[in-house]
Design an enzyme around this catalytic site. Sequence first.
Site, short mmCIF file in Angstrom:
data_model
loop_
_atom_site.label_atom_id
_atom_site.label_comp_id
_atom_site.label_asym_id
_atom_site.label_seq_id
_atom_site.Cartn_x
_atom_site.Cartn_y
_atom_site.Cartn_z
N GLY A 245 0.79 -1.22 0.00
CA GLY A 245 0.00 0.00 0.00
C GLY A 245 0.82 1.27 0.00
O GLY A 245 1.88 1.36 -0.60
N LEU A 271 -4.86 -4.78 -3.65
CA LEU A 271 -3.63 -4.01 -3.83
C LEU A 271 -2.41 -4.80 -3.38
O LEU A 271 -2.36 -5.31 -2.26
CB LEU A 271 -3.72 -2.70 -3.06
CG LEU A 271 -2.51 -1.76 -3.14
CD1 LEU A 271 -2.28 -1.29 -4.57
CD2 LEU A 271 -2.69 -0.57 -2.21
N ASP A 272 -1.40 -4.89 -4.27
CA ASP A 272 -0.09 -5.47 -3.96
C ASP A 272 -0.18 -6.90 -3.45
O ASP A 272 0.63 -7.33 -2.63
CB ASP A 272 0.65 -4.61 -2.92
CG ASP A 272 1.03 -3.25 -3.46
OD1 ASP A 272 1.07 -3.10 -4.69
OD2 ASP A 272 1.29 -2.34 -2.65
N SER A 273 -1.12 -7.65 -3.94
CA SER A 273 -1.29 -9.03 -3.44
C SER A 273 -1.14 -10.07 -4.54
O SER A 273 -1.29 -11.26 -4.29
CB SER A 273 -2.66 -9.19 -2.78
OG SER A 273 -2.75 -8.38 -1.62
#
EC number: 3.5.1.10
Length: 274
Positions: A245, A271-273
């Site tokens: 994040g 997000l960012d996963s």
Amino acid sequence: MIRKVSTTSCLSATAFRSFTKWSFKSSQFHGESLDSSVSPLLIPGVHVFHCPDVVGIVAKLSDCIAAKGGNILGDDVFVPENKNVFYSRSEFIFDPVKWPRRQMDEDFQTIAQKFSALSSVVRVPSLDPKYKIALLLSKQDHCLVEMLHKWQDGKLPVDITCVISNHERAPNTHIMRFLQRHGISYHYLPTTDQKKIEEEIFELVKDTDFLVLARYMQLLSGNFLKGYGKDVINIHHGLLPSFKGRNPVKQAFDAGVKLIGATTHFVTEELDSG
């Protein structure tokens, strides 16, 4: 237990390094290598494999390449802890006269069937059609510059169809002159209405094979990802998955991280996963 085997020869392979953000036990084996500069018949190939983890996979893959006179330059193997899955990525050189491209596909497909593989992909950049990609970026352009120079040097075997950004760039900048010189279109799409912007992006990229976000600082919606239906790859700082994040660098600094790098991950709705 996490298992990684990394084998490299004196000929260093440069393209598409992966599996680097995990903590691995690593061993390297050095031996006599076959340099493609010695024999003009030897060309590089890459094989990526994903299947349930059982004994003998590495041996079968290695035997397949060696039996056709190929030589493995690098081999990355990853088995996650407490998960019965196996991943590998092999870089090798071979003689296409002794191992025709179609036969190569059949040989790897035989192994894929034997191990009930979920994915088995082989690429020979000098023989296969190039992937068509589009690049998205925001204000910072260092990732884009790096990719463009590697593409120019022939280290990224892709066709770049266009560059899309939510920031306008002056026509006399290095980036714009480079793109114009190579016939790559640049599209400035100001982010005022996300739905409209994503519709415009989709029209520009719908015929590409995948997208690369080179420091694109806008979120792509789930509707866009589903509509596009193909891979979207994000070039990211090497702080994932620990720091996600906003302000990941500050998070890492506050946590006392001393060493970072760069990674890539697939874009998902979370997000960012990816």
